[in-house]
Design a protein around this motif. Structure first.
Motif, PDB file in Angstrom:
ATOM      1  N   THR A   1       2.434 -10.656   2.362  1.00 48.67           N
ATOM      2  CA  THR A   1       2.959  -9.284   2.342  1.00 48.67           C
ATOM      3  C   THR A   1       1.860  -8.286   2.683  1.00 48.67           C
ATOM      4  OG1 THR A   1       4.642  -9.857   0.711  1.00 48.67           O
ATOM      5  CG2 THR A   1       4.077  -7.531   0.908  1.00 48.67           C
ATOM      6  N   TRP A   2       0.723  -8.408   2.050  1.00 51.49           N
ATOM      7  CA  TRP A   2      -0.366  -7.463   2.274  1.00 51.49           C
ATOM      8  C   TRP A   2      -0.964  -7.582   3.669  1.00 51.49           C
ATOM      9  CZ3 TRP A   2      -3.175  -8.325  -3.033  1.00 51.49           C
ATOM     10  CH2 TRP A   2      -2.416  -7.733  -4.041  1.00 51.49           C
ATOM     11  N   GLU A   3      -1.062  -8.789   4.199  1.00 45.61           N
ATOM     12  CA  GLU A   3      -1.626  -8.976   5.535  1.00 45.61           C
ATOM     13  C   GLU A   3      -0.725  -8.420   6.630  1.00 45.61           C
ATOM     14  OE1 GLU A   3      -2.284 -13.168   5.725  1.00 45.61           O
ATOM     15  OE2 GLU A   3      -4.139 -13.070   4.584  1.00 45.61           O
ATOM     16  N   ASN A   4       0.573  -8.361   6.380  1.00 49.18           N
ATOM     17  CA  ASN A   4       1.517  -7.946   7.417  1.00 49.18           C
ATOM     18  C   ASN A   4       2.068  -6.542   7.236  1.00 49.18           C
ATOM     19  OD1 ASN A   4       1.893 -10.409   9.192  1.00 49.18           O
ATOM     20  ND2 ASN A   4       2.075 -11.246   7.131  1.00 49.18           N
ATOM     21  N   GLU A   5       1.632  -5.806   6.246  1.00 46.13           N
ATOM     22  CA  GLU A   5       2.181  -4.478   6.021  1.00 46.13           C
ATOM     23  C   GLU A   5       1.707  -3.457   7.041  1.00 46.13           C
ATOM     24  OE1 GLU A   5       1.125  -2.874   2.254  1.00 46.13           O
ATOM     25  OE2 GLU A   5      -0.970  -3.361   2.511  1.00 46.13           O
ATOM     26  N   ASP A   6       0.540  -3.645   7.631  1.00 47.40           N
ATOM     27  CA  ASP A   6       0.011  -2.670   8.572  1.00 47.40           C
ATOM     28  C   ASP A   6       0.794  -2.592   9.864  1.00 47.40           C
ATOM     29  OD1 ASP A   6      -1.933  -1.893   6.807  1.00 47.40           O
ATOM     30  OD2 ASP A   6      -3.412  -3.298   7.579  1.00 47.40           O
ATOM     31  N   ASN A   7       1.670  -3.552  10.119  1.00 46.71           N
ATOM     32  CA  ASN A   7       2.491  -3.508  11.325  1.00 46.71           C
ATOM     33  C   ASN A   7       3.435  -2.322  11.329  1.00 46.71           C
ATOM     34  OD1 ASN A   7       1.299  -5.842  12.230  1.00 46.71           O
ATOM     35  ND2 ASN A   7       2.853  -7.166  11.349  1.00 46.71           N
TER      36      ASN A   7
ATOM     37  N   SER B   1       0.805  -1.221   0.000  1.00 46.49           N
ATOM     38  CA  SER B   1       0.000   0.000   0.000  1.00 46.49           C
ATOM     39  C   SER B   1       0.837   1.270   0.000  1.00 46.49           C
ATOM     40  CB  SER B   1      -0.921   0.025   1.216  1.00 46.49           C
ATOM     41  OG  SER B   1      -1.840  -1.033   1.146  1.00 46.49           O
ATOM     42  N   TYR B   2       2.095   1.155   0.373  1.00 48.72           N
ATOM     43  CA  TYR B   2       2.973   2.318   0.437  1.00 48.72           C
ATOM     44  C   TYR B   2       3.747   2.511  -0.864  1.00 48.72           C
ATOM     45  CZ  TYR B   2       1.821   1.372   5.240  1.00 48.72           C
ATOM     46  OH  TYR B   2       1.129   1.120   6.385  1.00 48.72           O
ATOM     47  N   GLY B   3       3.489   1.672  -1.852  1.00 48.36           N
ATOM     48  CA  GLY B   3       4.166   1.777  -3.136  1.00 48.36           C
ATOM     49  C   GLY B   3       5.528   1.112  -3.182  1.00 48.36           C
ATOM     50  N   GLU B   4       5.881   0.365  -2.152  1.00 53.84           N
ATOM     51  CA  GLU B   4       7.166  -0.328  -2.106  1.00 53.84           C
ATOM     52  C   GLU B   4       7.035  -1.672  -2.814  1.00 53.84           C
ATOM     53  OE1 GLU B   4       7.450  -0.635   2.103  1.00 53.84           O
ATOM     54  OE2 GLU B   4       8.404   1.310   2.321  1.00 53.84           O
ATOM     55  N   THR B   5       7.900  -1.911  -3.810  1.00 57.94           N
ATOM     56  CA  THR B   5       7.863  -3.164  -4.568  1.00 57.94           C
ATOM     57  C   THR B   5       9.034  -4.044  -4.179  1.00 57.94           C
ATOM     58  OG1 THR B   5       6.780  -2.074  -6.424  1.00 57.94           O
ATOM     59  CG2 THR B   5       7.860  -4.173  -6.884  1.00 57.94           C
ATOM     60  N   HIS B   6       8.745  -5.315  -3.938  1.00 53.55           N
ATOM     61  CA  HIS B   6       9.771  -6.293  -3.589  1.00 53.55           C
ATOM     62  C   HIS B   6       9.663  -7.470  -4.552  1.00 53.55           C
ATOM     63  CE1 HIS B   6      10.526  -4.143   0.134  1.00 53.55           C
ATOM     64  NE2 HIS B   6       9.224  -4.045   0.257  1.00 53.55           N
ATOM     65  N   THR B   7      10.802  -7.995  -4.949  1.00 52.99           N
ATOM     66  CA  THR B   7      10.847  -9.126  -5.863  1.00 52.99           C
ATOM     67  C   THR B   7      11.446 -10.325  -5.148  1.00 52.99           C
ATOM     68  OG1 THR B   7      11.135  -7.631  -7.732  1.00 52.99           O
ATOM     69  CG2 THR B   7      11.701  -9.938  -8.095  1.00 52.99           C
ATOM     70  N   ASN B   8      10.763 -11.471  -5.257  1.00 55.44           N
ATOM     71  CA  ASN B   8      11.239 -12.717  -4.666  1.00 55.44           C
ATOM     72  C   ASN B   8      11.036 -13.840  -5.673  1.00 55.44           C
ATOM     73  OD1 ASN B   8      11.884 -12.082  -1.741  1.00 55.44           O
ATOM     74  ND2 ASN B   8       9.851 -11.178  -1.951  1.00 55.44           N
ATOM     75  N   TYR B   9      11.686 -14.961  -5.430  1.00 52.47           N
ATOM     76  CA  TYR B   9      11.627 -16.099  -6.341  1.00 52.47           C
ATOM     77  C   TYR B   9      11.190 -17.342  -5.581  1.00 52.47           C
ATOM     78  CZ  TYR B   9      14.281 -12.753  -9.020  1.00 52.47           C
ATOM     79  OH  TYR B   9      14.678 -11.602  -9.670  1.00 52.47           O
ATOM     80  N   PHE B  10      10.243 -18.103  -6.185  1.00 52.11           N
ATOM     81  CA  PHE B  10       9.700 -19.293  -5.541  1.00 52.11           C
ATOM     82  C   PHE B  10       9.624 -20.435  -6.545  1.00 52.11           C
ATOM     83  CE2 PHE B  10       8.074 -15.630  -3.229  1.00 52.11           C
ATOM     84  CZ  PHE B  10       8.388 -15.978  -1.923  1.00 52.11           C
ATOM     85  N   GLU B  11       9.506 -21.645  -6.025  1.00 50.71           N
ATOM     86  CA  GLU B  11       9.460 -22.832  -6.879  1.00 50.71           C
ATOM     87  C   GLU B  11       8.105 -23.054  -7.528  1.00 50.71           C
ATOM     88  OE1 GLU B  11      10.905 -26.172  -4.699  1.00 50.71           O
ATOM     89  OE2 GLU B  11      12.932 -25.366  -4.553  1.00 50.71           O
TER      90      GLU B  11
END
Length: 81
Positions: free
Chosen positions: A46-52, A24-34
């Protein structure tokens, strides 16, 4: 207006999925998964824990300051009662 967004993709022949998630703050993070499913789980995590990161007192202070500013611009004496 929410800035939340995400993109899940995988290049042809690649073994890992790319997960780009914007909070929600416009911060983009890139990760890699199988798996694509794991990417989707990461987006929701990510979205559920951003309000912390939000400080409610800071938000309230900014909201009050914005209300005072709007009153002044309208030519109304600010009143917090």
């Amino acid at each position: 207006m929410s800035k939340r967004d995400y993109e899940i993709s995988r290049k042809a022949g690649a073994t890992m999925w790319t997960c780009k998630v914007t909070n929600s703050y416009g911060e983009t993070h890139t990760n890699y998964f199988e798996t694509a499913k794991r990417c989707s789980e990461h987006v929701y995590y990510t979205w559920e824990n951003e309000d912390n990161k939000v400080n409610s007192d800071d938000l309230m202070s900014k909201a009050i300051a914005e209300c005072v500013k709007i009153d002044i611009e309208r030519g109304v004496e600010p009143n917090l009662d």
